[in-house]
Design a protein around this motif. Structure first.
Motif, PDB file in Angstrom:
ATOM      1  N   GLY A 101     -12.024 -35.311   0.611  1.00 28.42           N
ATOM      2  CA  GLY A 101     -12.044 -35.620  -0.815  1.00 28.42           C
ATOM      3  C   GLY A 101     -11.135 -34.741  -1.628  1.00 28.42           C
ATOM      4  N   PRO A 102     -11.272 -34.834  -2.934  1.00 29.05           N
ATOM      5  CA  PRO A 102     -10.377 -34.112  -3.846  1.00 29.05           C
ATOM      6  C   PRO A 102     -10.710 -32.625  -3.932  1.00 29.05           C
ATOM      7  N   CYS A 103      -9.773 -31.866  -4.514  1.00 27.94           N
ATOM      8  CA  CYS A 103     -10.025 -30.467  -4.847  1.00 27.94           C
ATOM      9  C   CYS A 103      -9.570 -30.257  -6.284  1.00 27.94           C
ATOM     10  N   LEU A 104     -10.200 -29.308  -6.950  1.00 32.68           N
ATOM     11  CA  LEU A 104      -9.895 -29.009  -8.341  1.00 32.68           C
ATOM     12  C   LEU A 104      -9.256 -27.634  -8.421  1.00 32.68           C
ATOM     13  N   LEU A 105      -8.039 -27.582  -8.974  1.00 33.38           N
ATOM     14  CA  LEU A 105      -7.328 -26.320  -9.203  1.00 33.38           C
ATOM     15  C   LEU A 105      -7.469 -25.962 -10.674  1.00 33.38           C
ATOM     16  N   ILE A 161      -4.438 -13.453 -14.094  1.00 32.21           N
ATOM     17  CA  ILE A 161      -4.603 -14.883 -13.873  1.00 32.21           C
ATOM     18  C   ILE A 161      -5.646 -15.075 -12.782  1.00 32.21           C
ATOM     19  N   GLU A 162      -6.588 -15.956 -13.067  1.00 34.10           N
ATOM     20  CA  GLU A 162      -7.589 -16.363 -12.080  1.00 34.10           C
ATOM     21  C   GLU A 162      -7.174 -17.726 -11.558  1.00 34.10           C
ATOM     22  N   ILE A 163      -7.037 -17.827 -10.250  1.00 30.14           N
ATOM     23  CA  ILE A 163      -6.687 -19.074  -9.588  1.00 30.14           C
ATOM     24  C   ILE A 163      -7.930 -19.522  -8.845  1.00 30.14           C
ATOM     25  N   THR A 164      -8.497 -20.651  -9.246  1.00 28.21           N
ATOM     26  CA  THR A 164      -9.723 -21.139  -8.627  1.00 28.21           C
ATOM     27  C   THR A 164      -9.493 -22.518  -8.043  1.00 28.21           C
ATOM     28  N   VAL A 165      -9.938 -22.701  -6.807  1.00 26.15           N
ATOM     29  CA  VAL A 165      -9.886 -24.002  -6.158  1.00 26.15           C
ATOM     30  C   VAL A 165     -11.298 -24.340  -5.713  1.00 26.15           C
ATOM     31  N   ARG A 166     -11.753 -25.503  -6.138  1.00 21.29           N
ATOM     32  CA  ARG A 166     -13.068 -26.011  -5.733  1.00 21.29           C
ATOM     33  C   ARG A 166     -12.838 -27.197  -4.801  1.00 21.29           C
ATOM     34  N   ASP A 167     -13.614 -27.240  -3.705  1.00 21.62           N
ATOM     35  CA  ASP A 167     -13.522 -28.377  -2.803  1.00 21.62           C
ATOM     36  C   ASP A 167     -14.912 -28.764  -2.318  1.00 21.62           C
ATOM     37  N   PHE A 178     -10.441 -11.279  -4.531  1.00 26.22           N
ATOM     38  CA  PHE A 178     -10.584 -12.560  -3.840  1.00 26.22           C
ATOM     39  C   PHE A 178     -12.072 -12.794  -3.615  1.00 26.22           C
ATOM     40  N   GLN A 179     -12.566 -13.962  -4.033  1.00 25.28           N
ATOM     41  CA  GLN A 179     -13.988 -14.273  -3.899  1.00 25.28           C
ATOM     42  C   GLN A 179     -14.167 -15.703  -3.419  1.00 25.28           C
ATOM     43  N   VAL A 180     -15.220 -15.910  -2.642  1.00 19.10           N
ATOM     44  CA  VAL A 180     -15.594 -17.250  -2.204  1.00 19.10           C
ATOM     45  C   VAL A 180     -17.072 -17.414  -2.482  1.00 19.10           C
ATOM     46  N   SER A 186     -22.142 -28.542  -4.137  1.00 20.56           N
ATOM     47  CA  SER A 186     -21.316 -29.649  -3.648  1.00 20.56           C
ATOM     48  C   SER A 186     -20.076 -29.175  -2.881  1.00 20.56           C
ATOM     49  N   GLY A 187     -20.047 -27.929  -2.453  1.00 19.43           N
ATOM     50  CA  GLY A 187     -18.890 -27.418  -1.721  1.00 19.43           C
ATOM     51  C   GLY A 187     -18.738 -25.925  -1.889  1.00 19.43           C
ATOM     52  N   LYS A 188     -17.517 -25.498  -2.194  1.00 22.42           N
ATOM     53  CA  LYS A 188     -17.277 -24.069  -2.410  1.00 22.42           C
ATOM     54  C   LYS A 188     -16.236 -23.866  -3.497  1.00 22.42           C
ATOM     55  N   ARG A 189     -16.215 -22.627  -4.000  1.00 23.72           N
ATOM     56  CA  ARG A 189     -15.262 -22.213  -5.026  1.00 23.72           C
ATOM     57  C   ARG A 189     -14.567 -20.959  -4.511  1.00 23.72           C
ATOM     58  N   VAL A 190     -13.242 -21.027  -4.437  1.00 23.74           N
ATOM     59  CA  VAL A 190     -12.434 -19.895  -3.992  1.00 23.74           C
ATOM     60  C   VAL A 190     -11.633 -19.414  -5.197  1.00 23.74           C
ATOM     61  N   THR A 191     -11.741 -18.108  -5.506  1.00 22.26           N
ATOM     62  CA  THR A 191     -11.041 -17.557  -6.665  1.00 22.26           C
ATOM     63  C   THR A 191     -10.238 -16.335  -6.251  1.00 22.26           C
ATOM     64  N   ALA A 192      -8.978 -16.331  -6.656  1.00 16.33           N
ATOM     65  CA  ALA A 192      -8.092 -15.193  -6.433  1.00 16.33           C
ATOM     66  C   ALA A 192      -7.588 -14.721  -7.789  1.00 16.33           C
ATOM     67  N   MET A 193      -7.443 -13.411  -7.965  1.00 18.79           N
ATOM     68  CA  MET A 193      -6.976 -12.848  -9.235  1.00 18.79           C
ATOM     69  C   MET A 193      -5.755 -11.976  -8.998  1.00 18.79           C
ATOM     70  N   LEU A 194      -4.784 -12.097  -9.919  1.00 17.33           N
ATOM     71  CA  LEU A 194      -3.555 -11.312  -9.849  1.00 17.33           C
ATOM     72  C   LEU A 194      -3.175 -10.822 -11.235  1.00 17.33           C
ATOM     73  N   GLU A 195      -2.489  -9.670 -11.282  1.00 11.76           N
ATOM     74  CA  GLU A 195      -1.931  -9.190 -12.539  1.00 11.76           C
ATOM     75  C   GLU A 195      -0.673  -9.990 -12.860  1.00 11.76           C
ATOM     76  N   LEU A 196      -0.408 -10.151 -14.146  1.00  9.42           N
ATOM     77  CA  LEU A 196       0.776 -10.884 -14.580  1.00  9.42           C
ATOM     78  C   LEU A 196       1.978  -9.989 -14.836  1.00  9.42           C
ATOM     79  N   THR A 197       1.780  -8.687 -14.836  1.00  9.94           N
ATOM     80  CA  THR A 197       2.891  -7.764 -15.097  1.00  9.94           C
ATOM     81  C   THR A 197       3.053  -6.797 -13.931  1.00  9.94           C
ATOM     82  N   ASP A 198       4.195  -6.132 -13.899  1.00 12.68           N
ATOM     83  CA  ASP A 198       4.495  -5.153 -12.862  1.00 12.68           C
ATOM     84  C   ASP A 198       4.390  -3.750 -13.421  1.00 12.68           C
TER      85      ASP A 198
END
Length: 157
Positions: free
Chosen positions: A77-81, A90-96, A127-129, A134-146
């Motif tokens: 099925g689908p996944c939600l970004l 920035i938090e990047i979350t993918v649900r499947d 990084f968290q899972v 209805s599935g799982k949520r995977v979240t990764a976080m990164l800084e936007l600056t150096d």
């Protein structure tokens, strides 16, 4: 959040998180997810005046690609970004729809493939899972600056 002026003189906004979401299903390619991330961060930088380094832009595209690829490969099925920017992160979350939690394989430099999750965990601040009804949520976080050394700022776990 640091309220210093950007290179073009605009002040960063402090009005709260900026976000975008997209459902991926059918035959949509991973390239579409990467383009969504790049377009979103370009808008964060140009329209909202928030700093986004070139390193962050590339790393976010990599992480989005890996997480969406895994969701598409292992979950029916689908996944939600969802991408959310707040406080220089920035938090990047993918649900499947797959309740099985991803596992990192033992290190093996001779293994072909299967290194995506290792890479994501190495480049992210957090990084968290989480299993969901209805599935799982995977979240990764990164800084936007150096930092001054050209690498991501802030502590890494």
């Amino acid at each position: 959040m640091d309220q210093t002026a950007d290179d073009d003189g605009r002040e960063p906004t402090a009005e709260g998180p900026l976000a975008v979401s997209r459902l991926f299903e059918g035959s949509e390619g991973i390239a579409t997810a990467r383009h969504l991330a790049r377009d979103f961060l370009t808008e964060v930088r140009s329209l909202h005046g928030l700093p986004v380094s070139g390193r962050a832009m590339g790393t976010v595209e990599l992480v989005v690609s890996e997480l969406v690829t895994n969701a598409r490969k292992y979950a029916p099925g689908p996944c939600l970004l969802t991408l959310v920017v707040r406080g220089g992160i920035i938090e990047i979350t993918v649900r499947d729809s797959n309740t099985a939690l991803p596992a990192v394989s033992a290190r093996d430099p001779h293994r072909i493939g299967g290194h995506g999750l290792e890479v994501v965990m190495a480049v992210c601040r957090n990084f968290q899972v989480h299993r969901e009804p209805s599935g799982k949520r995977v979240t990764a976080m990164l800084e936007l600056t150096d930092g001054p050394d050209g690498h991501a700022t802030g502590p890494h776990p």
